[in-house]
Design an enzyme around this catalytic site. Sequence first.
Site, PDB file in Angstrom:
ATOM      1  N   CYS A 141      40.884  65.296  60.582  1.00 54.40           N
ATOM      2  CA  CYS A 141      42.402  65.169  60.749  1.00 54.40           C
ATOM      3  C   CYS A 141      42.938  64.716  59.494  1.00 54.40           C
ATOM      4  CB  CYS A 141      42.865  64.585  61.899  1.00 54.40           C
ATOM      5  SG  CYS A 141      42.200  62.890  62.422  1.00 54.40           S
ATOM      6  N   TYR A 142      42.587  63.518  59.227  1.00 53.65           N
ATOM      7  CA  TYR A 142      43.306  62.899  57.952  1.00 53.65           C
ATOM      8  C   TYR A 142      43.123  63.720  56.665  1.00 53.65           C
ATOM      9  CZ  TYR A 142      43.972  58.666  60.719  1.00 53.65           C
ATOM     10  OH  TYR A 142      44.279  57.760  61.540  1.00 53.65           O
TER      11      TYR A 142
END
Length: 302
Positions: free
Chosen positions: A117-118
């Site tokens: 996600c990051y």
Amino acid sequence: MAASIFIDGEAGTTGLGIRERLAGLDVAVRSIDPRHRKDPQARLDLMRAVDLVVLCLPDDAARGSSHMVACLDEPPKLLDASTAFRASPGWVYGFAELAPEQSLAIATAPRVSNPGCYATGAVALLRPLVASKLIAADMPISINAVSGYSGGGHTMIEAHETAGGPAFQLYALDLEHKHVPEIMAHSGLSVRPLLVPSVGHFRQGMIVSIPLHLDRLGSGASAAALRACLRDWYADARHVVVAQSAGVLSADGLAGTDMMELAVHGTDCAPHALLTARLDNLGKGASGAAIQNICLMLGLTD
């Protein structure tokens, strides 16, 4: 005949999100009897019978399942949602907007790694700017990120929803977050970035932000030039948009969607710019990206 899929680890947060999204596609999802979910032979039998295996497992377990698939005479395609293979040779990185040829690479690959996600936000911001030489590959970069607590697994979710949970937490303060290697591998950076992740007291959503000193980027660098580069890069993207700068940005603004919104904040009045990527940590940051990859790998329309 509908393509068949087995989600190894479908009871976890990402697995459940993928299963829910697959309900709208013309696929046959094969599930293992819960009593046999840790039985290697039962899992192997399902892997042998499907067109695509999706791994939603911890890293070590994903490596074991990947080895099982590789040992089959006619192995199915494999999509891994763990961190295990995101920077590994022989695996295609499953961020379809990474480059013009990336969708085709995913569609034809036997093994695809679903992005973190990051990293999705960071790579989306940095890759075009490094490739266009607006940011030097050896530029020291700091990445700040805040996510909803749903990305922390069952223990964190229970702490926030049952006991109330903390308002805000920095974590991974050893500065060894597991998404850093994939950011290095796919952003174009040659210098390790500083990633500072955090969790807020909201269920879903995420903002990844990267502050820049424009006078360190070279002559002619401006917020407008950075914005134009991103707009050109993602002009044909269906799941990524480049938005106008906003005075306020809420991390949960795209919760419940599979979109990602990029922006460049700053004016000519100050020698600074702020890059932001907003997405749902469970959407484009996990299950939504997996569905995009599944559709490419199986020739489906998402």
